[in-house]
Design a protein around this motif. Structure first.
Motif, PDB file in Angstrom:
ATOM      1  N   TYR A   1       0.859  -1.298  -0.022  1.00 50.89           N
ATOM      2  CA  TYR A   1      -0.034  -0.006   0.029  1.00 50.89           C
ATOM      3  C   TYR A   1       0.913   1.167   0.180  1.00 50.89           C
ATOM      4  O   TYR A   1       0.271   2.347  -0.520  1.00 50.89           O
ATOM      5  CB  TYR A   1      -0.997  -0.077   1.246  1.00 50.89           C
ATOM      6  CG  TYR A   1      -1.759   1.104   1.229  1.00 50.89           C
ATOM      7  CD1 TYR A   1      -3.074   1.298   0.521  1.00 50.89           C
ATOM      8  CD2 TYR A   1      -1.629   2.225   2.258  1.00 50.89           C
ATOM      9  CE1 TYR A   1      -3.716   2.213   0.332  1.00 50.89           C
ATOM     10  CE2 TYR A   1      -2.541   3.199   2.156  1.00 50.89           C
ATOM     11  CZ  TYR A   1      -3.681   3.141   1.310  1.00 50.89           C
ATOM     12  OH  TYR A   1      -4.423   4.528   1.674  1.00 50.89           O
ATOM     13  N   TRP A   2       2.089   1.056   0.782  1.00 49.29           N
ATOM     14  CA  TRP A   2       2.754   2.339   0.783  1.00 49.29           C
ATOM     15  C   TRP A   2       3.405   2.671  -0.460  1.00 49.29           C
ATOM     16  O   TRP A   2       3.733   3.990  -0.866  1.00 49.29           O
ATOM     17  CB  TRP A   2       4.101   2.054   1.853  1.00 49.29           C
ATOM     18  CG  TRP A   2       3.778   1.568   3.068  1.00 49.29           C
ATOM     19  CD1 TRP A   2       3.989   0.273   3.723  1.00 49.29           C
ATOM     20  CD2 TRP A   2       2.786   2.371   3.862  1.00 49.29           C
ATOM     21  NE1 TRP A   2       3.429   0.332   4.922  1.00 49.29           N
ATOM     22  CE2 TRP A   2       2.634   1.310   5.211  1.00 49.29           C
ATOM     23  CE3 TRP A   2       2.131   3.593   4.056  1.00 49.29           C
ATOM     24  CZ2 TRP A   2       1.813   1.849   6.328  1.00 49.29           C
ATOM     25  CZ3 TRP A   2       1.423   3.849   5.116  1.00 49.29           C
ATOM     26  CH2 TRP A   2       1.268   3.036   6.169  1.00 49.29           C
ATOM     27  N   ASP A   3       3.707   1.558  -1.426  1.00 48.19           N
ATOM     28  CA  ASP A   3       4.113   1.861  -2.693  1.00 48.19           C
ATOM     29  C   ASP A   3       2.860   2.745  -3.733  1.00 48.19           C
ATOM     30  O   ASP A   3       3.437   3.394  -4.646  1.00 48.19           O
ATOM     31  CB  ASP A   3       4.652   0.673  -3.533  1.00 48.19           C
ATOM     32  CG  ASP A   3       5.890   0.077  -2.775  1.00 48.19           C
ATOM     33  OD1 ASP A   3       6.738   1.239  -2.020  1.00 48.19           O
ATOM     34  OD2 ASP A   3       6.244  -0.927  -2.784  1.00 48.19           O
TER      35      ASP A   3
ATOM     36  N   PRO B   1       1.122   7.586  -2.483  1.00 42.75           N
ATOM     37  CA  PRO B   1       1.979   8.519  -2.282  1.00 42.75           C
ATOM     38  C   PRO B   1       1.866   9.293  -0.714  1.00 42.75           C
ATOM     39  O   PRO B   1       0.560   9.590  -0.704  1.00 42.75           O
ATOM     40  CB  PRO B   1       2.241   9.603  -3.309  1.00 42.75           C
ATOM     41  CG  PRO B   1       1.283   9.078  -4.236  1.00 42.75           C
ATOM     42  CD  PRO B   1       0.513   8.046  -3.834  1.00 42.75           C
ATOM     43  N   TYR B   2       2.562   9.295   0.102  1.00 45.89           N
ATOM     44  CA  TYR B   2       2.613   9.979   1.397  1.00 45.89           C
ATOM     45  C   TYR B   2       1.729   9.146   2.455  1.00 45.89           C
ATOM     46  O   TYR B   2       1.590  10.055   3.322  1.00 45.89           O
ATOM     47  CB  TYR B   2       2.027  11.638   0.955  1.00 45.89           C
ATOM     48  CG  TYR B   2       2.945  12.326   0.279  1.00 45.89           C
ATOM     49  CD1 TYR B   2       4.038  12.586   0.757  1.00 45.89           C
ATOM     50  CD2 TYR B   2       2.379  12.597  -1.017  1.00 45.89           C
ATOM     51  CE1 TYR B   2       5.026  13.612  -0.224  1.00 45.89           C
ATOM     52  CE2 TYR B   2       3.102  13.612  -1.942  1.00 45.89           C
ATOM     53  CZ  TYR B   2       4.326  13.790  -1.551  1.00 45.89           C
ATOM     54  OH  TYR B   2       5.325  14.800  -2.291  1.00 45.89           O
ATOM     55  N   ALA B   3       1.465   8.156   2.254  1.00 49.90           N
ATOM     56  CA  ALA B   3       0.691   7.372   3.102  1.00 49.90           C
ATOM     57  C   ALA B   3       1.320   7.163   4.383  1.00 49.90           C
ATOM     58  O   ALA B   3       0.767   7.193   5.296  1.00 49.90           O
ATOM     59  CB  ALA B   3       0.107   6.008   2.522  1.00 49.90           C
TER      60      ALA B   3
ATOM     61  N   PHE C   1       0.715   8.525   8.303  1.00 45.86           N
ATOM     62  CA  PHE C   1       0.526   7.642   9.153  1.00 45.86           C
ATOM     63  C   PHE C   1       1.724   7.989  10.264  1.00 45.86           C
ATOM     64  O   PHE C   1       1.150   8.123  11.637  1.00 45.86           O
ATOM     65  CB  PHE C   1       0.892   6.223   8.802  1.00 45.86           C
ATOM     66  CG  PHE C   1       0.794   5.087   9.825  1.00 45.86           C
ATOM     67  CD1 PHE C   1      -0.012   4.991  10.814  1.00 45.86           C
ATOM     68  CD2 PHE C   1       2.067   4.951  10.417  1.00 45.86           C
ATOM     69  CE1 PHE C   1      -0.156   4.044  11.897  1.00 45.86           C
ATOM     70  CE2 PHE C   1       2.373   4.011  11.600  1.00 45.86           C
ATOM     71  CZ  PHE C   1       1.044   3.664  12.190  1.00 45.86           C
ATOM     72  N   PHE C   2       2.863   7.948   9.883  1.00 44.95           N
ATOM     73  CA  PHE C   2       3.985   8.495  10.996  1.00 44.95           C
ATOM     74  C   PHE C   2       3.517   9.936  11.660  1.00 44.95           C
ATOM     75  O   PHE C   2       3.827   9.907  13.024  1.00 44.95           O
ATOM     76  CB  PHE C   2       5.116   8.617  10.375  1.00 44.95           C
ATOM     77  CG  PHE C   2       5.833   7.176  10.004  1.00 44.95           C
ATOM     78  CD1 PHE C   2       5.831   6.103  10.799  1.00 44.95           C
ATOM     79  CD2 PHE C   2       6.229   6.959   8.795  1.00 44.95           C
ATOM     80  CE1 PHE C   2       6.278   4.792  10.460  1.00 44.95           C
ATOM     81  CE2 PHE C   2       6.725   5.565   8.248  1.00 44.95           C
ATOM     82  CZ  PHE C   2       6.847   4.436   9.356  1.00 44.95           C
ATOM     83  N   ALA C   3       3.110  10.757  10.952  1.00 42.71           N
ATOM     84  CA  ALA C   3       2.645  12.171  11.770  1.00 42.71           C
ATOM     85  C   ALA C   3       1.572  11.914  12.601  1.00 42.71           C
ATOM     86  O   ALA C   3       1.786  12.542  13.659  1.00 42.71           O
ATOM     87  CB  ALA C   3       2.428  13.161  10.407  1.00 42.71           C
ATOM     88  N   CYS C   4       0.513  11.091  12.100  1.00 46.44           N
ATOM     89  CA  CYS C   4      -0.542  11.045  12.907  1.00 46.44           C
ATOM     90  C   CYS C   4      -0.154   9.991  14.389  1.00 46.44           C
ATOM     91  O   CYS C   4      -0.451  10.276  15.484  1.00 46.44           O
ATOM     92  CB  CYS C   4      -1.543  10.113  12.357  1.00 46.44           C
ATOM     93  SG  CYS C   4      -2.487  11.224  11.004  1.00 46.44           S
TER      94      CYS C   4
END
Length: 85
Positions: free
Chosen positions: A39-41, A44-46, A50-53
């Motif tokens: 899903y990460w590929d 974009p920016y997923a 997630f890391f920011a949240c």
């Protein structure tokens, strides 16, 4: 002071377990991706979102735990002061 630090670390760890567990459940049960598909590929920016949240959630939980710990310590100090009088 040490109790406040330990409560904030504990809250950070618990919030991290909840966030990463939610990600695992979401990816395993809801997306149903084929093996080798990421899903990460595809999105974009997923990962960045997630890391920011995750960091906001975990640091927010740590701050709330530290504040609650200090409030609890103040209540205990006030109760002990009343008993001594």
């Amino acid at each position: 002071m040490m109790k406040t630090f330990l409560y904030s670390i504990l809250a950070f760890v618990i919030a991290s377990i909840i966030a990463w567990g939610g990600l695992f459940i979401w990816s395993a049960m809801l997306l149903k991706l084929k093996p080798g598909d990421s899903y990460w590929d595809r999105t974009p920016y997923a990962a960045d979102i997630f890391f920011a949240c995750w960091l906001c959630f975990a640091f927010g939980a740590a701050i709330v735990a530290a504040l609650l710990s200090r409030r609890h310590d103040q209540r205990l100090a006030g109760a002990q002061g009343r008993e001594r009088r």
